[in-house]
Design a protein around this motif. Structure first.
Motif, PDB file in Angstrom:
ATOM      1  N   GLY A 109      -0.472   9.856 -31.433  1.00  0.00           N
ATOM      2  CA  GLY A 109      -0.314   8.729 -30.540  1.00  0.00           C
ATOM      3  C   GLY A 109      -0.470   7.375 -31.209  1.00  0.00           C
ATOM      4  N   LEU A 110      -0.712   6.374 -30.369  1.00  0.00           N
ATOM      5  CA  LEU A 110      -0.774   4.990 -30.813  1.00  0.00           C
ATOM      6  C   LEU A 110      -2.084   4.340 -30.396  1.00  0.00           C
ATOM      7  CD1 LEU A 110       2.777   3.931 -29.583  1.00  0.00           C
ATOM      8  CD2 LEU A 110       2.143   4.479 -31.942  1.00  0.00           C
ATOM      9  N   LYS A 111      -2.347   3.194 -30.995  1.00  0.00           N
ATOM     10  CA  LYS A 111      -3.467   2.352 -30.581  1.00  0.00           C
ATOM     11  C   LYS A 111      -2.916   1.043 -30.030  1.00  0.00           C
ATOM     12  CE  LYS A 111      -5.639   2.235 -34.514  1.00  0.00           C
ATOM     13  NZ  LYS A 111      -6.659   1.944 -35.546  1.00  0.00           N
ATOM     14  N   ASP A 112      -3.482   0.606 -28.904  1.00  0.00           N
ATOM     15  CA  ASP A 112      -3.102  -0.686 -28.331  1.00  0.00           C
ATOM     16  C   ASP A 112      -3.954  -1.789 -28.945  1.00  0.00           C
ATOM     17  OD1 ASP A 112      -1.109  -0.121 -26.200  1.00  0.00           O
ATOM     18  OD2 ASP A 112      -2.718   1.137 -25.419  1.00  0.00           O
ATOM     19  N   GLU A 113      -3.316  -2.880 -29.303  1.00  0.00           N
ATOM     20  CA  GLU A 113      -4.033  -4.050 -29.794  1.00  0.00           C
ATOM     21  C   GLU A 113      -3.797  -5.196 -28.814  1.00  0.00           C
ATOM     22  OE1 GLU A 113      -2.574  -4.732 -33.723  1.00  0.00           O
ATOM     23  OE2 GLU A 113      -3.755  -3.088 -34.593  1.00  0.00           O
ATOM     24  N   LEU A 114      -4.854  -5.566 -28.101  1.00  0.00           N
ATOM     25  CA  LEU A 114      -4.753  -6.602 -27.087  1.00  0.00           C
ATOM     26  C   LEU A 114      -4.757  -7.986 -27.724  1.00  0.00           C
ATOM     27  CD1 LEU A 114      -7.256  -5.188 -24.444  1.00  0.00           C
ATOM     28  CD2 LEU A 114      -4.769  -5.168 -24.317  1.00  0.00           C
ATOM     29  N   PRO A 115      -4.125  -8.959 -27.080  1.00  0.00           N
ATOM     30  CA  PRO A 115      -4.208 -10.336 -27.581  1.00  0.00           C
ATOM     31  C   PRO A 115      -5.666 -10.792 -27.674  1.00  0.00           C
ATOM     32  CG  PRO A 115      -2.543 -10.149 -25.860  1.00  0.00           C
ATOM     33  CD  PRO A 115      -3.279  -8.847 -25.880  1.00  0.00           C
ATOM     34  N   ALA A 116      -5.934 -11.666 -28.616  1.00  0.00           N
ATOM     35  CA  ALA A 116      -7.309 -12.150 -28.831  1.00  0.00           C
ATOM     36  C   ALA A 116      -7.637 -13.225 -27.809  1.00  0.00           C
ATOM     37  CB  ALA A 116      -7.449 -12.688 -30.247  1.00  0.00           C
ATOM     38  N   GLY A 228       0.032  -5.035 -28.909  1.00  0.00           N
ATOM     39  CA  GLY A 228       0.494  -4.583 -30.209  1.00  0.00           C
ATOM     40  C   GLY A 228       0.305  -3.085 -30.318  1.00  0.00           C
ATOM     41  N   LEU A 229       1.172  -2.423 -31.047  1.00  0.00           N
ATOM     42  CA  LEU A 229       1.111  -0.963 -31.162  1.00  0.00           C
ATOM     43  C   LEU A 229       1.058  -0.555 -32.622  1.00  0.00           C
ATOM     44  CD1 LEU A 229       3.827  -0.042 -28.491  1.00  0.00           C
ATOM     45  CD2 LEU A 229       1.337   0.082 -28.213  1.00  0.00           C
ATOM     46  N   MET A 246      10.364  -0.112 -35.228  1.00  0.00           N
ATOM     47  CA  MET A 246       9.259  -0.502 -34.352  1.00  0.00           C
ATOM     48  C   MET A 246       7.921   0.032 -34.852  1.00  0.00           C
ATOM     49  SD  MET A 246      10.972   0.028 -30.588  1.00  0.00           S
ATOM     50  CE  MET A 246       9.531  -0.625 -29.760  1.00  0.00           C
ATOM     51  N   GLY A 247       7.952   0.681 -36.027  1.00  0.00           N
ATOM     52  CA  GLY A 247       6.724   1.240 -36.569  1.00  0.00           C
ATOM     53  C   GLY A 247       6.395   2.630 -36.080  1.00  0.00           C
ATOM     54  N   GLY A 248       7.350   3.257 -35.386  1.00  0.00           N
ATOM     55  CA  GLY A 248       7.156   4.627 -34.917  1.00  0.00           C
ATOM     56  C   GLY A 248       7.725   5.636 -35.899  1.00  0.00           C
TER      57      GLY A 248
END
Length: 299
Positions: A109-116, A228-229, A246-248
């Motif tokens: 799977g992926l990790k979500d990166e939230l805006p700062a 961000g993924l 897309m980095g997948g």
């Protein structure tokens, strides 16, 4: 013992792949360190017969299903290394044990990166989400916000407007819309705020307002954010899998990567919407591809 497949990742994709492989009488080990992308989610939607289920309950039922098949083993630990030796993949577990397998399925799977943005984590998964198809119904007809810092904002705004006609887009100081896009949004009565966000405020996970650095405030009852993924594990890169733009992980329709014997399924590709039912179906397709290839090799 030489396994038929090692599956890394115990989310819906890895679980469903394990089920299909177990039913095909293939010897499988599923590694699950229990770090799910949807850990903050209280309910999962869009999966017929399981609409509104808690992710932890979905996982409990799924693991019970797998226990019916003697060729499936579940390991509640992390994989630390994978390499290919001769005609088999050698997978090292966190406890030091090594497992040899003909095939490997990456369902990490992926990790979500939230805006700062200050306060964003206390609302994410409660009244602020990433997928309108998953959570739009629960936020229907409310005053909503879309927080987006990149060019996905225009598409997302159009999608979210399906559930609410009271929508504002906040770009956190980023100028991401063309003049044509802004005109379209204005015609649809979707307001755009290009000011930098100071903080999100509310209580008990319920978003109430967005405070901007210029002192202005925007009152909203919930909304969506583009995250961000990134890949949740490094194994695709370690094994030399080709990645898409897309980095997948790039795969064919049955989950095969460019590395023979390595498959990927679920959110890994980033190309499909991140929904429970889609991830599970991707796991099923990859498992069918693995059985297909194993049978052809044995013939």
């Amino acid at each position: 013992m030489l396994l038929d497949c090692v599956i890394i990742g115990g989310g819906p994709s890895g679980l469903n792949a394990s089920l299909v492989l177990g039913r095909a009488r293939k010897k499988v080990i599923l590694f699950d360190e229990n770090k799910l992308r949807n850990a903050v989610t209280h309910e999962s939607h869009g999966f017929i017969t399981r609409d509104g289920i808690k992710p932890s309950e979905f996982k409990r039922i799924a693991r019970e299903d797998l226990m019916n098949y003697p060729d499936i083993t579940m390991e509640n630990q992390r994989v630390t290394d994978i390499k290919k030796e001769n005609d088999a993949f050698v997978v090292r577990a966190e406890d030091g044990r090594r497992f040899r397998s003909r095939k490997v399925l990456l369902a990490t799977g992926l990790k979500d990166e939230l805006p700062a943005i200050e306060g964003i984590h206390q609302f994410y998964g409660k009244t602020l989400f990433s997928c309108p198809f998953c959570d739009g119904w629960e936020l229907r007809d409310r005053p909503l916000v879309l927080i987006s810092e990149d060019n996905r904002a225009f598409h997302m705004a159009k999608m979210i407007s399906n559930w609410s006609n009271n929508l504002a887009v906040c770009t956190n100081g980023n100028l991401i819309f063309s003049e044509e896009q802004k005109e379209i949004l204005i015609r649809k009565q979707i307001r755009v705020f290009d000011d930098e966000i100071a903080a999100l405020e509310g209580e008990s996970g319920r978003l109430a307002k967005i405070k901007f650095r210029n002192g202005n405030e925007l009152f909203r009852a919930g909304g969506f954010v583009t995250t961000g993924l990134t890949q949740a594990a490094p194994f695709a890169e370690v094994l030399g899998c080709k990645m898409n733009n897309m980095g997948g992980i790039e795969t064919d329709t049955l989950g095969r990567t460019n590395i023979e014997g390595v498959y990927a399924s679920g959110d890994n590709s980033i190309l499909a919407p991140s929904q429970l039912i889609i991830a599970a179906s991707e796991g099923s397709k990859a498992a069918i591809g693995i059985v297909h290839d194993l049978v052809n090799e044995d013939f």
